[in-house]
Design a protein around this motif. Structure first.
Motif, short mmCIF file in Angstrom:
data_model
loop_
_atom_site.label_atom_id
_atom_site.label_comp_id
_atom_site.label_asym_id
_atom_site.label_seq_id
_atom_site.Cartn_x
_atom_site.Cartn_y
_atom_site.Cartn_z
N ILE A 97 49.75 91.63 60.68
CA ILE A 97 50.75 91.72 61.86
C ILE A 97 50.35 91.14 62.81
O ILE A 97 50.95 90.25 63.51
CB ILE A 97 51.42 93.08 61.90
CG1 ILE A 97 51.88 93.42 60.27
CG2 ILE A 97 52.21 93.37 62.73
CD1 ILE A 97 52.28 94.84 60.41
N SER A 100 49.27 87.49 62.83
CA SER A 100 50.61 86.67 62.52
C SER A 100 51.26 86.60 63.85
O SER A 100 51.93 85.34 64.14
CB SER A 100 51.30 87.39 61.40
OG SER A 100 50.76 87.12 60.07
N MET A 101 51.54 87.67 64.45
CA MET A 101 52.35 87.57 65.86
C MET A 101 51.86 86.78 66.71
O MET A 101 52.40 86.16 67.63
CB MET A 101 52.86 88.94 66.16
CG MET A 101 53.74 89.61 65.21
SD MET A 101 54.27 91.24 65.91
CE MET A 101 55.56 90.60 67.04
N ALA A 104 51.92 83.04 65.74
CA ALA A 104 53.41 82.45 65.93
C ALA A 104 53.78 82.38 67.44
O ALA A 104 54.31 81.28 67.67
CB ALA A 104 54.22 83.30 65.30
N SER A 422 47.34 84.77 57.71
CA SER A 422 48.16 85.13 58.84
C SER A 422 48.83 83.87 59.39
O SER A 422 50.08 83.95 59.85
CB SER A 422 47.36 85.47 60.08
OG SER A 422 46.67 86.98 59.74
N VAL A 425 52.10 83.45 57.36
CA VAL A 425 53.16 84.21 57.83
C VAL A 425 53.69 83.79 59.54
O VAL A 425 54.67 83.93 59.49
CB VAL A 425 52.56 85.86 57.99
CG1 VAL A 425 53.64 86.65 58.48
CG2 VAL A 425 52.18 86.17 56.61
N ALA A 426 52.82 83.38 59.96
CA ALA A 426 53.29 82.96 61.41
C ALA A 426 54.07 81.79 61.38
O ALA A 426 55.17 81.62 62.03
CB ALA A 426 51.96 82.58 62.13
N LEU A 429 57.60 83.13 60.50
CA LEU A 429 58.00 83.72 61.59
C LEU A 429 58.52 82.48 62.74
O LEU A 429 59.55 82.75 63.42
CB LEU A 429 56.87 84.53 62.48
CG LEU A 429 56.58 85.79 61.68
CD1 LEU A 429 55.62 86.40 62.52
CD2 LEU A 429 58.10 86.81 61.68
N ILE A 432 61.75 81.25 61.69
CA ILE A 432 62.83 82.04 61.85
C ILE A 432 63.24 82.04 63.26
O ILE A 432 64.55 82.03 63.57
CB ILE A 432 62.41 83.51 61.52
CG1 ILE A 432 62.35 83.52 59.88
CG2 ILE A 432 63.70 84.59 61.72
CD1 ILE A 432 61.80 84.74 59.36
N PHE A 433 62.33 82.16 64.09
CA PHE A 433 62.70 82.32 65.54
C PHE A 433 62.88 80.99 66.62
O PHE A 433 62.99 81.05 67.61
CB PHE A 433 61.57 83.28 66.42
CG PHE A 433 61.75 84.48 65.96
CD1 PHE A 433 62.79 85.48 66.17
CD2 PHE A 433 60.58 85.23 64.79
CE1 PHE A 433 62.99 87.01 65.74
CE2 PHE A 433 60.71 86.22 64.61
CZ PHE A 433 61.96 87.09 65.04
N TYR A 749 59.85 88.95 75.64
CA TYR A 749 59.20 88.78 74.09
C TYR A 749 57.90 89.06 74.27
O TYR A 749 57.13 89.44 73.59
CB TYR A 749 59.56 87.66 73.75
CG TYR A 749 61.12 87.34 73.33
CD1 TYR A 749 61.41 87.97 71.96
CD2 TYR A 749 62.02 86.61 74.05
CE1 TYR A 749 62.78 87.63 71.60
CE2 TYR A 749 63.28 86.41 73.45
CZ TYR A 749 63.69 87.02 72.32
OH TYR A 749 64.82 86.88 71.79
N ILE A 753 55.56 91.64 72.21
CA ILE A 753 54.27 91.30 71.45
C ILE A 753 52.97 91.91 71.91
O ILE A 753 52.36 92.51 71.04
CB ILE A 753 54.35 89.83 71.26
CG1 ILE A 753 55.65 89.19 70.68
CG2 ILE A 753 53.18 89.35 70.29
CD1 ILE A 753 55.59 87.75 70.78
#
Length: 858
Positions: A97, A100-101, A104, A422, A425-426, A429, A432-433, A749, A753
C-alpha cells in the motif's frame, strides 16, 4: 565546433562490437558533422537516435553473465521471496500500500512536470529562438518587465543586427485578441476561430509546418490568410488544394474577404501560442494607426540568432536600442529571453528573471520525491526491524557457503519484486485518479509513453527498489554466521536510532504538509471574505463582439431596459479584473518632477460605480446630465493621497504632449481591488468612454434565469453569428487565485498520502514491537499492571518520535509559510494555533494507529 552528445557516444563505445565499432562510429560522426553545420541541436538529436537504433543484437558485444545472476539462483531467490511474503502478510500489505501510493503520486506528478517542461520546446530552432523583452525603468516603481514591443522593431533588427538570422512579430493581448467568425464565400458555414496577425518571417521563426504554401511568401500579401488544417476541414471540408480560395472574416476590430495562401498543421498541445488563422501584420497596421509609431507596443517580437552567437553579447548590443527612437522610450531597455523558457520563467524582479511556474514544478518535484522516500522508509524500517527473525536464515546460508554478495542480491531481489508489484498497483491507481488530477491541474494528460518511455519507467522502478532495498540488504547480510547460530546476534543502538530517525523524518513531512494545507486554506478563505471595495455578487461580464462602436450605446440602452437588470455598464481595454489600460498617470500642480507613476486608467461608461457597488466618498459619478464627460476623471483614495490635495474635487490634472489635455476631478471613490491581493492597491484614474465593449451587468438574484434568456436574445440580435458567452464576476475573481487553489487541493492529497504512509509504517513497527514484548507484557500484567499502563509503556517510544518530528516540523513550516505569504500584498497573520492544531492532530492519529496494536497485546 559542436561536439556529439557525450553520453550517447560513450554508450555506443560500451555496447558495440569491436569489428563494427570503427565503421558505425565513423558514419555517425560524419552524419553529425554534416548536420551540425546548419543545426547542431538537430545533429545531436539525430546522433542519439542513430545510437539507439544500433542498440541491436547484431551489433551488441557479448557480455559475460556473472554467477551472481545465474538463473537457478534467481529462481531460488524468487521462491524465498514468495514464501517471505506469505509468512509476513501484514508487512507485505503495508509495503504494498505504501509503495503503491508513493509511486502513484510520483508518476502523476512526474507526468505533469514533464508536460510543463515540454511547452514550446518542439520548435526546430528552440536553442536559438528568443523573445524580445522590455524593461521600463520607472522613477518611483522600480523596473517593470513585459513582453511587448513596437512593430517596427522586427524589420529594424533584421536590417541592423547582423546576429539575427530571422525575426517575426505577432499582435499582443492589447490588439485583435478576440475570436472572430470565419465563413466560406457563400457564408453557408460560420465558425468561431482564433486569429493572429504576424509578420512575413513567422513560419521561419516558429515550427508550425505548412501543408500547403511557401514559407517565404504566405504572408506577403495583405489580403492573404494562412489557416490551420483543422479549420480548413471545417470550412472547406478538406485541407487539400484550397490555396486561392476565399475566406470571410468578421471581428469587431477588422472584417473582410481574404485569400487562403497556405495551410499549416494544427499547433501541438504543448504550444503556448494557440491559433487557427494567421493574417499579415499589415492588417494590424491598417486598422490601428498608432501601431505605426515607435511609442506603441502593439506586438511581441521573436528572433532566431545565427549559429554560434552568444546571447549575452546581443543583449549588450540591443539594451539601449529603443532609447533614441522616441522620447517616450528614454526609460526603456531590451533583452532577449529564450522563448521556451518563458512558460516556466515568467516572473521578473529588478529587470531580471526571478521565477514563475518553475517554482511550482520544483515544489511538486520535492513533494513527489518526499512521498516516494516516505514509502521507501517504511520498507527499510520494517525490513531492519524484522532482522532478528531472519538471522538464522542468514546464518545457515553463510555457513553453507553463501557469500555476502549472494545475500545482498537475494534481499535486493525482494525489494525489486515488491517494487514491481507495487508499480502495477500504482498504474491502476494512476488510471483511476488521472481524470481528477487533470481537473485539479487544468491539464489534459493521458496515460501513455509520451511523458515517460519504457526505459525511463524501468529505471524509475529499479531506482525505487534499490533505494528501498539497499540498506536492508547491506544490513541483513553483514551478520557473522557463528554469532547468529550461537544466538549472539547484536543490534547496535545506532541501528535503532536510524529507525527512529526515519520515523521522525516521515512524521516531520506529514506535519509540514498538514500545516501547509491549513495555512493555504486560511489565506484563500481570507481572500474570499475580504472586503474588496466593490460587490461581485450577481454581476456578469461579457464582450460585445462584432458590432461597431456606434452601436454600443444603442445595445447598452436595450440591455438596461431588460426586466431583472438592476444596472449595466461597460469598460474599455478588458474586463474589470483583467483591464489592460495602464499608463503614465496625469500630472498635477505641485507634483514632484521625479515622480512618474504607471497606473490603472480604466475608461468606463455610465453607471460604473452603481453596477459594481463602489462607494463614492466625494463628488459625483459620470452622468448623462452633464456634457463633455470625456474631460472628467474620478480618482480613488490612493490617487488622492499621492496628489495630496485636501479637497481634490474641481482640481485640474493634465496629460498628453505639453499637458494640452485638461481633466477635471469630479469624484473620489473608496479604494477597491481590481487586481489580485498579490498586488497592493494602485492610484487609479477613471475616465469616461461610452464605446467600451466589455460589458458588466448587475442582476436581481431571484430573476436570473428569465433575465439571462432575454439578454441572450438581445445579444444575438446585435451580434449575429456570435454566441452569448458570459461569466459571473465572483467566478472570475476565483480564477485570479487559480494557482493557489491548485496548490491547496494538491497539498490536501499530498498530506493525506503522507500521513497514511507514515501511519502504515508506524502500524507495522508497533505490531512487530508488540509481538516481541508479549512475554514482558504478560509478566507486567501478572505483577498488577493495568491495561492503560501497558498501553502507555508500549506507546511511549512512538510518542517521543512523533513529538520530535513536531519540534522539527514547526520552525520549518513557519519559514515556508512566511515566505509564501510574502507573495501577497494582503495576507493573514501567522497564529500559533495554525501550528498547534496540526501537531496535536498528528499526535492523536499516531496514538490511535499504535493503540490498534498495543490494546490487543495489553
Amino acid at each position: 565546433m559542436p561536439q556529439p552528445p557525450k553520453h550517447a557516444h560513450k554508450f555506443l563505445r560500451w555496447f558495440c562490437r569491436e569489428d563494427y565499432l570503427e565503421e558505425i562510429e565513423g558514419d555517425l560522426l560524419e552524419l553529425f558533422e554534416d548536420l551540425g553545420k546548419n543545426n547542431p541541436h538537430r545533429a545531436r538529436r539525430a546522433f542519439t537516435w542513430q545510437v539507439i537504433r544500433h542498440f541491436h543484437p547484431a551489433f551488441i558485444k557479448p557480455f559475460s553473465i556473472p554467477y551472481l545472476i545465474y538463473f537457478p539462483m534467481i529462481q531460488h531467490n524468487l521462491l524465498i521471496t514468495y514464501r517471505s511474503f506469505l509468512r509476513n502478510k501484514s508487512t507485505f500489505l503495508i509495503n504494498l500500500i505504501g509503495l503503491s501510493m508513493g509511486l502513484a503520486a510520483a508518476i502523476l506528478i512526474y507526468t505533469w512536470i514533464t508536460s510543463e517542461l515540454q511547452v514550446d520546446t518542439f520548435h526546430e530552432n528552440d536553442d536559438r529562438l528568443y523573445q524580445v523583452m522590455q524593461n521600463y525603468h520607472g522613477n518611483s516603481e522600480g523596473i517593470m518587465t513585459f513582453s511587448y514591443s513596437p512593430v517596427q522593431l522586427t524589420d529594424a533588427f533584421l536590417d541592423e543586427i547582423p546576429e539575427v538570422e530571422h525575426a517575426a512579430c505577432m499582435n499582443n493581448r492589447y490588439y485583435f485578441t478576440e475570436k472572430g467568425i470565419v465563413s466560406d464565400e457563400q457564408k453557408e458555414i460560420q465558425i468561431q476561430a482564433k486569429g493572429i496577425c504576424a509578420s512575413e518571417d513567422f513560419f521561419h521563426v516558429f515550427s508550425y509546418p505548412l501543408i500547403q504554401g511557401n514559407v517565404g511568401n504566405v504572408l506577403s500579401d495583405k489580403k492573404a490568410v494562412v489557416i490551420s488544417e483543422g479549420l480548413a476541414n471545417k470550412v472547406f471540408g478538406t485541407s487539400q488544394n484550397i490555396v486561392g480560395k476565399t475566406l470571410e472574416w468578421e471581428q469587431k476590430d477588422f472584417s473582410g474577404s481574404f485569400l487562403v495562401s497556405g495551410v499549416f498543421e494544427n499547433p501541438p498541445t504543448n504550444s503556448s501560442i494557440q491559433f487557427e488563422l494567421v493574417f499579415p501584420i499589415e492588417v494590424l497596421l491598417d486598422n490601428t494607426i498608432e501601431t505605426r509609431e515607435w511609442y506603441t507596443d502593439a506586438v511581441e517580437t521573436f528572433v532566431v540568432l545565427r549559429e554560434g552567437i552568444n546571447v549575452d553579447q546581443v543583449n549588450e548590443k540591443i539594451e539601449n536600442y529603443l532609447k533614441p527612437k522616441h522620447r517616450f522610450r528614454e526609460q526603456s531597455t531590451l533583452f532577449l529571453q529564450q522563448f521556451s523558457q518563458r512558460h516556466l520563467y515568467g516572473q521578473y524582479e529588478a529587470g531580471k528573471v526571478s521565477g514563475g511556474r518553475i517554482l511550482y514544478v520544483q515544489l511538486f518535484s520535492l513533494i513527489a520525491l518526499f512521498l516516494l522516500i516516505m514509502a521507501c522508509v517504511n520498507f527499510i524500517n520494517l525490513s531492519t526491524a524484522k532482522a532478528s527473525v531472519r538471522q538464522k536464515e542468514v546464518g545457515v546460508k553463510k555457513a553453507t557457503g553463501a557469500t555476502r554478495k549472494d545475500l545482498v542480491f537475494q534481499f535486493l531481489s525482494e525489494s525489486l519484486l515488491m517494487t514491481f508489484i507495487s508499480s502495477i498497483v500504482a498504474f491502476i491507481l494512476v488510471a483511476i485518479f488521472l481524470p481528477q488530477f487533470n481537473t485539479i491541474t487544468g491539464t489534459n494528460i493521458h496515460l501513455n509513453f509520451t511523458y515517460f518511455g519504457p526505459l525511463t519507467l524501468i529505471g524509475f522502478i529499479l531506482l525505487t527498489g534499490l533505494i528501498a532495498g539497499s540498506y536492508p540488504a547491506l544490513y541483513l547480510s553483514r551478520y557473522s554466521p557463528v554469532s547468529i547460530l550461537k544466538q549472539k546476534g547484536s543490534f547496535s543502538s545506532g541501528e535503532t536510532w536510524i529507525r527512529k530517525g526515519l520515523v521522525v523524518f516521515q512524521f516531520t513531512l506529514s506535519v509540514i504538509f498538514i500545516i501547509a494545507v491549513l495555512i493555504i486554506h486560511q489565506q484563500i478563505s481570507f481572500i474570499q471574505k475580504k472586503n474588496l471595495g466593490y460587490s461581485k455578487e450577481n454581476v456578469i461580464s461579457f464582450v460585445s463582439k462584432g458590432i461597431t462602436s456606434e452601436k454600443v450605446e444603442t445595445f447598452m440602452t436595450q440591455v438596461r431596459n431588460v426586466p431583472g437588470i438592476i444596472s449595466a455598464t461597460n469598460i474599455y481595454g478588458g474586463s474589470f479584473l483583467k483591464n489592460t489600460n495602464f499608463g503614465v498617470a496625469p500630472n498635477w500642480e505641485g507634483q514632484d518632477p521625479n515622480l512618474e507613476l504607471n497606473v490603472p486608467r480604466p475608461h468606463v461608461g455610465y453607471d460604473y460605480l452603481k453596477t459594481l457597488g463602489i462607494e463614492l466618498k466625494e463628488g459625483r459619478s459620470f452622468s448623462r446630465a452633464y456634457t463633455n464627460e470625456r474631460r472628467k476623471v474620478i480618482i480613488n483614495e490612493a490617487a488622492a493621497a499621492v496628489i495630496g490635495y485636501e479637497n481634490p474635487i474641481g482640481k485640474i490634472l493634465t496629460r498628453g504632449t505639453d499637458n494640452l489635455l485638461e481633466l477635471e476631478i469630479i469624484g473620489v471613490v473608496e479604494d477597491f481591488h481590481n487586481e489580485s491581493l498579490h498586488t497592493a492597491i494602485k492610484p487609479t484614474f477613471i475616465r469616461f468612454l461610452a464605446e467600451g465593449k466589455d460589458i458588466m451587468v448587475k442582476l436581481q438574484a431571484d430573476e436570473q434565469g428569465t433575465t439571462l434568456k432575454k439578454l441572450t436574445e438581445i445579444y444575438e440580435a446585435f451580434h449575429p453569428g456570435f454566441p452569448f458567452e458570459f461569466s459571473f464576476m465572483d467566478q472570475e475573481y476565483q480564477l485570479l487565485y487559480e494557482a493557489e487553489a491548485r496548490v491547496a487541493v494538491l497539498s490536501k492529497y499530498a498530506s493525506f498520502i503522507a500521513i497514511l504512509i507514515s501511519c502504515l509504517g508506524l502500524l507495522g513497527l508497533a505490531a512487530f514491537t508488540a509481538s516481541r514484548r508479549k512475554k514482558e507484557m504478560g509478566i507486567r500484567k501478572v505483577l498488577g499492571a493495568t491495561v492503560s499502563q501497558l498501553v502507555q509503556i508500549l506507546t511511549a517510544d512512538f510518542s517521543k518520535m512523533v513529538l520530535a518530528s513536531i519540534v522539527v516540523a514547526i520552525p520549518i513550516s513557519y519559514l515556508i509559510a512566511h515566505n509564501w505569504l510574502e507573495n501577497f500584498a494582503y495576507s493573514i497573520a501567522l497564529q500559533g494555533w495554525f501550528f498547534v492544531v496540526p501537531a496535536v492532530a498528528t499526535l492523536l492519529i499516531a496514538w490511535i494507529t499504535v493503540s490498534v496494536q498495543t490494546l490487543s497485546v495489553a
